[in-house]
Scaffold this motif. Structure first.
Motif, short mmCIF file in Angstrom:
data_model
loop_
_atom_site.label_atom_id
_atom_site.label_comp_id
_atom_site.label_asym_id
_atom_site.label_seq_id
_atom_site.Cartn_x
_atom_site.Cartn_y
_atom_site.Cartn_z
N LEU A 13 0.82 -1.34 -0.24
CA LEU A 13 -0.31 -0.01 0.21
C LEU A 13 0.96 0.85 0.36
O LEU A 13 2.04 0.95 0.76
N VAL A 14 0.71 2.01 -0.63
CA VAL A 14 1.10 3.42 -0.78
C VAL A 14 0.62 4.61 -0.24
O VAL A 14 -0.70 5.32 -0.86
N LEU A 15 1.04 4.78 0.73
CA LEU A 15 0.06 6.61 1.44
C LEU A 15 1.08 7.57 0.97
O LEU A 15 1.83 8.12 1.21
N VAL A 16 -0.03 8.63 -0.11
CA VAL A 16 1.00 10.01 -0.08
C VAL A 16 -0.39 11.08 0.53
O VAL A 16 -1.44 11.09 0.24
N ASP A 17 0.65 11.83 1.48
CA ASP A 17 0.46 13.05 1.91
C ASP A 17 0.77 14.00 1.56
O ASP A 17 1.78 14.45 1.42
N ALA A 18 0.08 14.73 -0.06
CA ALA A 18 0.62 16.11 -0.25
C ALA A 18 -0.55 17.61 -0.71
O ALA A 18 -2.04 16.46 -1.24
N GLY A 19 0.04 18.34 -0.72
CA GLY A 19 -0.97 19.49 -1.43
C GLY A 19 -0.53 20.64 -1.61
O GLY A 19 1.37 20.63 -1.31
N ALA A 20 -0.87 21.28 -2.89
CA ALA A 20 0.10 22.73 -3.46
C ALA A 20 -1.26 23.60 -3.03
O ALA A 20 -1.73 23.09 -3.26
N GLU A 21 -0.29 24.58 -3.34
CA GLU A 21 -0.57 25.43 -2.91
C GLU A 21 -1.19 26.79 -3.90
O GLU A 21 -0.94 26.52 -5.24
N TYR A 22 -2.53 27.74 -4.00
CA TYR A 22 -2.56 28.53 -5.16
C TYR A 22 -2.93 29.84 -4.10
O TYR A 22 -3.63 29.60 -3.13
N CYS A 23 -2.02 31.07 -5.16
CA CYS A 23 -1.91 32.32 -3.73
C CYS A 23 -1.34 31.98 -2.87
O CYS A 23 -2.40 32.66 -1.83
N CYS A 24 -0.88 31.26 -2.52
CA CYS A 24 0.11 30.77 -0.88
C CYS A 24 -0.96 29.78 -0.18
O CYS A 24 -0.71 29.30 0.76
N TYR A 25 -2.52 29.48 -0.93
CA TYR A 25 -3.49 28.76 0.27
C TYR A 25 -2.99 27.49 -0.03
O TYR A 25 -3.06 26.90 -1.12
#
Length: 451
Positions: free
Chosen positions: A251-263
């Motif tokens: 199983l692969v756990l991916v915790d990731a998030g990108a920013e839009y206008c720093c949010y």
């Protein structure tokens, strides 16, 4: 009104480039979150003045040498900067003393954050290396020191931090729009990972797939380092090495998030490397998903976060008992905090300009309010360290079915995380609004190319 003190102006800086190595290599710039909150400016070297009574916003810009255009491109005028940012006026840092004398002759207080205090800035900039490589910060400090000399104003750090924290905890419609854009791009990037994943790849290949897909959606910056953990690495909560090989049964756990206008978004999904959950995978995955659904059903204005966490942890113990992983009465399991062996972290936190965003009560909510944005992220993990500790405690060991647990060690862990806005009537799931699947069948469909 942002500032509820009588008199004075708010002064806030956005920070400067941070030197990386060599003569002119710098880390990618990311402004201070509080500065972005007030101005939306994401360029280095800026500061601002805010008059809380008139709501007049003044940008304080660094003055670049003329030949900077050769290296960095054409420079906008002060009027252009002000117009683009929606500010009333923009001045150069060196003109701050004259500006205060002319426009705010009676100012006696500048409300600042600790890191903007001239004494603290001076200590930092007295270090030759920092002074050499942060010339725009030097300009801002010189302007602020000269302004103090001319106006005789004092600096107040007593309340601005808490005031900003309180304001930032309740999102405006514009902020929600930014968070939704961040969620959309991040959701597509998660799906790109699922489609790209093949046993034998490195975890960093999946990390690269996320960054590429986010960039394709215009999200050039991540809100935090990607966590890509395959197999046992999924049980390391803040795993960032991302260097192991993905096994065929992982199983692969991916915790990731990108920013839009720093949010930033903050999304976690767990998926099978080969595209299909095994029955053993599904037992744990469906357990975690049921915990999240339970918590989401309780989220509404006025609900107490600690009550939601307690109820969710009780359900976790019940499910662990049904799977034969723990044994004993629910009272004993709860008293010994057996749930924390399998889920050692909290259920969620505030989200916004920072991945662990601020409020006047800290990064974790207390009583939910309309306008707050939070994560909901239950997980179940099989961490050798925590299990060994528990098994060495006779009371806790009697509650654990070691032979059943041992068969799950290689699974690592499962986490499912969504981003949720508290609304007047309940909540709005920003992650679900993007169409990102979290049911096992939906994830398998994307990995098979059928969605």
């Amino acid at each position: 009104m942002l500032c509820d003190a009588t008199g004075g102006l708010v002064y806030l800086s956005g920070g400067d480039l941070k030197h990386r190595n060599g003569a002119d290599v710098y880390y990618p710039f990311r402004p201070h979150s509080n500065f972005v909150y007030l101005t939306g400016i994401t360029e280095p070297g800026f500061a601002c003045l805010l008059d809380p009574e008139s709501q007049k916003l003044t940008l304080v810009a660094p003055k670049a040498p003329d030949d900077a255009a050769v290296w960095s491109g054409g420079l906008p005028s002060l009027d252009q900067i002000a117009e683009e940012a929606g500010a009333d006026i923009c001045i150069y840092a060196g003109d701050l003393p004259n500006y205060l004398q002319q426009c705010h002759p009676n100012v006696d207080t500048l409300h600042i954050l600790d890191y903007d205090h001239p004494d603290q800035q001076q200590q930092l900039l007295d270090i030759p290396h920092i002074c050499q490589h942060q010339p725009q910060q030097v300009q801002q400090l010189a302007g602020l020191q000269a302004a103090q000399t001319v106006t005789k104003c004092s600096f107040n750090t007593a309340f601005l931090n808490n005031t900003l924290n309180r304001c930032r905890s309740l999102k405006t419609a514009a902020e929600v729009a930014c968070l939704l854009e961040a969620s959309k791009g991040s959701a597509e990037a998660h799906k790109a990972i699922w489609r790209a994943c093949k046993p034998g790849m490195k975890e960093y290949h999946l990390e690269a797939a996320f960054g590429h897909a986010a960039g394709q959606h215009g999200l050039r910056h991540l809100g935090y380092p990607c966590i890509v953990g395959a197999g046992r690495n999924a049980a390391v909560l803040h795993y960032e090495r991302n260097s192991a090989t993905v096994g065929p049964n992982d199983l692969v756990l991916v915790d990731a998030g990108a920013e839009y206008c720093c949010y930033t978004a903050d999304i976690t999904r767990t998926f099978p490397a080969n595209g299909t959950f095994t029955p053993q995978h599904r037992d744990i995955y469906d357990l975690v998903l049921s915990l999240q659904e339970h918590a989401l059903n309780l989220i509404k204005p006025g609900a107490t976060w600690s009550d939601i966490q307690h109820s969710t942890r009780q359900l976790l113990l019940d499910h662990l008992q049904q799977l034969g992983l723990v044994q004993g009465s629910m009272e004993t399991l709860a008293e010994l905090q057996v749930d924390k062996i399998f889920m050692p972290h909290g259920l969620g936190h505030f989200l916004g300009l920072d991945v662990h965003d601020v409020s006047d009560v800290g990064p974790v909510p207390q009583q939910l309010q309309e306008g707050q944005c939070i994560t909901v992220e239950p997980g179940v993990y099989f961490m050798p360290l925590l299990l060994d500790r528990a098994l060495s405690d006779p009371k806790k060991a009697s509650c654990l079915n070691q032979s059943a647990i041992d068969t799950l060690i290689d699974l690592g862990g499962v986490r499912v995380e969504d981003n949720v806005l508290i609304t007047k009537s309940g909540h709005f799931n920003l992650t679900a609004a993007t169409g990102l699947p979290k049911q096992a069948s939906g994830i398998e469909a994307v990995m098979a190319g059928n969605a």
